[in-house]
Design an enzyme around this catalytic site. Structure first.
Site, PDB file in Angstrom:
ATOM      1  NE  ARG A 115      48.749 112.508 -15.559  1.00 40.77           N
ATOM      2  CZ  ARG A 115      49.785 113.343 -15.575  1.00 40.77           C
ATOM      3  NH1 ARG A 115      49.755 114.447 -16.321  1.00 40.77           N
ATOM      4  NH2 ARG A 115      50.856 113.099 -14.847  1.00 40.77           N
ATOM      5  CB  THR A 424      52.165 122.248 -18.261  1.00 37.03           C
ATOM      6  OG1 THR A 424      52.667 120.947 -18.082  1.00 37.03           O
ATOM      7  CG2 THR A 424      50.677 122.210 -18.151  1.00 37.03           C
ATOM      8  CB  THR A 442      50.769 119.083 -19.791  1.00 42.66           C
ATOM      9  OG1 THR A 442      52.187 119.008 -19.847  1.00 42.66           O
ATOM     10  CG2 THR A 442      50.251 117.726 -19.343  1.00 42.66           C
ATOM     11  CD  GLU A 444      56.462 115.498 -18.014  1.00 40.89           C
ATOM     12  OE1 GLU A 444      55.982 116.131 -17.053  1.00 40.89           O
ATOM     13  OE2 GLU A 444      57.663 115.410 -18.207  1.00 40.89           O
ATOM     14  CD  GLU A 463      51.728 114.291 -18.898  1.00 43.05           C
ATOM     15  OE1 GLU A 463      52.255 114.814 -17.917  1.00 43.05           O
ATOM     16  OE2 GLU A 463      51.480 114.900 -19.951  1.00 43.05           O
ATOM     17  CG  ASP A 466      54.415 113.175 -14.866  1.00 41.31           C
ATOM     18  OD1 ASP A 466      55.598 113.520 -15.006  1.00 41.31           O
ATOM     19  OD2 ASP A 466      53.462 113.979 -14.954  1.00 41.31           O
ATOM     20  CB  SER A 488      52.115 118.342  -9.958  1.00 36.87           C
ATOM     21  OG  SER A 488      52.970 117.340  -9.498  1.00 36.87           O
TER      22      SER A 488
HETATM   23  N1  GLU Z   1      53.652 116.211 -16.165  1.00 38.55           N
HETATM   24  C1  GLU Z   1      53.330 117.271 -15.271  1.00 38.55           C
HETATM   25  C2  GLU Z   1      52.159 116.908 -14.421  1.00 38.55           C
HETATM   26  O1  GLU Z   1      51.266 116.299 -14.855  1.00 38.55           O
HETATM   27  C3  GLU Z   1      53.016 118.513 -15.979  1.00 38.55           C
HETATM   28  C4  GLU Z   1      54.205 119.043 -16.630  1.00 38.55           C
HETATM   29  C5  GLU Z   1      54.444 120.451 -16.276  1.00 38.55           C
HETATM   30  O2  GLU Z   1      53.602 121.177 -15.862  1.00 38.55           O
HETATM   31  O3  GLU Z   1      55.564 120.871 -16.426  1.00 38.55           O
HETATM   32  O4  GLU Z   1      52.106 117.270 -13.305  1.00 38.55           O
END
Ligand code: GLU
Length: 618
Positions: A115, A424, A442, A444, A463, A466, A488
């Site tokens: 991450r 992503t 991803t 983001e 990112e 988030d 997520s």
């Molecule tokens: N930023 C999202 C996450 O880490 C992912 C972005 C996405 O899947 O659209 O959960």
């Protein structure tokens, strides 16, 4: 597809196949089989390894590596690097992700947390607009998402290196070869790429480095034209020869830091593009982390996924524990809508708990054990009325005080806004030894921060959006320096009797969690075939007044029954008529008897995905 590179690869592969299968197969006739590297097929069944991604070049890269004797980890890195070329708005070395690996020898699941991380100098009011008289945060879109301040220290190169070091059999240089080829020879622009460029046009025009690369001649790339990225090919060559140190230290690291601290915006853009705080020290300090996976048992299947900093594993796992308390397979016999009602109610409860409790475990005490405790799930299941949808949002449960009985008041309401963006990419790979990789990566949102590092060919993530955007010391996902924003992403591997049964994952922001869960419910409880489980219309209840759903779900018999009989309120996902109205773009591999595997991608969403196997027949 890269016009020459992939065509030649396909011909070579088809000829090689003719030797192994004993039949002379021309490239054209190979199209109807499942190992063709030039044509998008959403399903492929066979032996010797398999891959599913959203993109034909990325899947072909994985197959090429598997055919050369590489394992699933080598192939996953090759596919991910190729996605950095062909899906540059969804993923790449400017971003991060989560890598889940099943090791056939030890029969164990391992994970890597790659991450992105907040810089050490990131203040807790980083998202507050200094020009706002009321001290309000920047608007989420477009100000915050198009900024240096939202760029986290990228984790993807370190993830590749760590995965290859722990489980790979090839060097980084070998695994980058197919991607370098695609970046150099070019790939064919499809409608998804063109549309995503158009969706980002204003943001991309704000940065000369992005405009020159992705809006050549100031125009949108044409469908059918060939898109090359020589800068990225050079960057990959640099990593191939010097390793990922060349990303985290030295001239490239300095270029990244400069782009974050002084975003290279054009003089005429009206976007404010707030500057960020990343330093070369932040890059030099970055580490991809080895993690234990989350685990729950669901109806005899062992479900492994990503632990915090992602909320994927705990939320999918808690929802499964809740659902386990109901006899959904029996309900499924007469009433599919009843099964889906339980699915929607379970995710609302699990999201209430996710929002309250999950953040980066290096900074907050995340009650992973309690969230995944079947007794906690049993108690949360008490909140589900089998006949009526509860009013949303529902309150979070109390992880400090539960006993599985239906007599304890839940704790306070979860009170967070769902501001995650929705893009992503995800890939699934297996090899002939039985190893499996599920990897979600991803930058983001589609187009990330919009900032291409000048001369380097890749876009930086956004990112850090988030994090909850206003600092509140009581919230698990509050901004803190050096912290990983809650994700997520839910790359998931399911075992049955210690052997792989299914691997799956998806993009889609917070709806990743519901997409993975709904696909599991479709497959396990509704006993759909995996390709149908994945293609089925989707609905996503994330503890909001409305269930966000694809129009096809709302219009289905199940959707109608869920609204009229159970009282669920639906809102069409995204913008109707555009790809934003899709939920997710999943990939999966199911493991059948006798070492046979079935790789599955989306037949329609995001332009359809690409599944391939090494050998269609034994
Ligand atoms: N930023 C999202 C996450 O880490 C992912 C972005 C996405 O899947 O659209 O959960």
């Amino acid at each position: 597809m890269p016009i020459l590179g992939r065509r030649l690869a396909a011909i070579t592969a088809a000829l090689a196949m003719s030797v192994t299968t004993g039949a002379l197969v021309s490239p054209a006739s190979a199209h109807s089989g499942s190992s063709d590297e030039t044509k998008k097929e959403p399903t492929a069944t066979g032996y010797g390894g398999a891959v599913s991604t959203v993109d034909v070049d990325a899947s072909a890269a994985a197959i090429e590596v598997l055919r050369k004797g590489g394992n699933a980890v080598d192939a996953a890195v090759a596919a991910a690097a190729t996605l950095g070329v062909t899906e540059p708005y969804s993923a790449g070395i400017g971003g991060g992700g989560y890598f889940v690996y099943y090791d056939a020898k030890s029969k164990k699941v391992h994970t890597i947390d790659g991450r992105e991380t907040a810089p050490a100098a990131m203040p807790t009011d980083a998202f507050v607009d200094p020009n706002s008289p009321t001290g309000a945060p920047y608007n989420f879109t477009p100000e915050l998402v198009t900024s240096g301040v939202s760029v986290g220290v990228p984790g993807t190169p370190a993830t590749w290196e760590r995965a290859l070091h722990r489980w790979g059999s090839m060097s980084l240089a070998e695994t980058l070869e197919p991607a370098i080829e695609v970046a150099t020879d070019g790939f064919e622009v499809d409608e998804t790429f063109r549309q995503q460029t158009e969706d980002n046009q204003v943001r991309f025009e704000a940065f000369p480095s992005t405009r020159e690369l992705f809006l050549p001649g100031g125009k949108l790339p044409k469908v059918g034209s060939v898109f090359k990225n020589h800068d990225l090919a050079d960057t990959y060559r640099l990593l191939a020869s010097k390793g990922t140190e060349a990303f985290y230290e030295g001239p490239l690291a300095e270029d990244i830091v400069e782009a974050v601290q002084n975003p290279p915006k054009s003089a005429d853009t009206e976007l404010p593009v707030p500057a960020g705080f990343m330093t070369t020290k932040d890059l030099a300090k970055y580490r991809a982390l080895d993690q234990d996976p989350t685990h729950v048992n669901y109806r005899g299947y062992d479900v492994y996924s990503m632990a915090p900093s992602s909320s994927g594993g705990t939320t999918v796992g808690e929802a499964l524990n809740i659902l386990e308390t109901f006899d959904l397979p029996a309900l499924a016999e007469n009433d599919e809508a009843a099964v889906l009602h339980h699915y929607l109610e379970a995710t609302a409860l699990a999201f209430a708990d996710r929002n309250k409790y999950v953040g980066d475990p290096a900074f907050v005490d995340v009650p992973v054990k309690q969230l995944l405790d079947p007794v906690f799930g049993k108690e949360r299941a008490c909140e589900i009325d089998p006949l009526h949808a509860a009013e949303k949002p529902v309150p979070a449960g109390d992880v400090a005080d539960y006993n599985g009985a239906c007599d304890i008041e839940p704790a306070a309401l979860g009170d967070e806004k769902d501001t995650e963006n929705i893009n992503t990419t995800n890939l699934t790979v297996s090899d002939k030894w039985g190893n499996v990789v599920e990897y979600t990566l991803t930058i983001e949102q589609t187009g990330g921060s919009g900032i291409t590092v000048p001369g380097r060919g890749f876009i930086l993530n956004n990112e850090l959006t988030d994090f909850n955007n206003v600092y509140n010391p009581t919230e698990a996902n509050r901004i803190e320096p050096g912290k990983r924003p809650r994700s997520s992403m839910s790359p998931t591997i399911v075992l049955k009797d210690c052997e792989p049964f299914l691997a799956l994952g998806s993009p889609g922001g917070a709806s990743i969690i519901t997409t993975v869960l709904q696909t599991l419910v479709n497959r396990i409880d509704l006993t759909m075939k995996i390709e149908d489980a994945l293609a089925a219309p989707r609905a996503s209840q994330r503890n909001a007044a409305n269930v966000s759903a694809e129009q096809a779900f709302i219009d289905s018999d199940n959707g109608k029954a869920l609204a009229s009989k159970y009282g669920h309120k639906f809102a069409a996902a995204g913008d109707p008529g555009t790809s934003a109205a899709d939920i997710g773009a999943a990939t999966a591999i199911e493991f059948l008897d006798d070492n046979k595997v079935r790789a599955v991608a989306e037949p329609v969403r995001r332009g359809g995905g690409s599944a391939m196997v090494v050998n269609p027949s034994r």
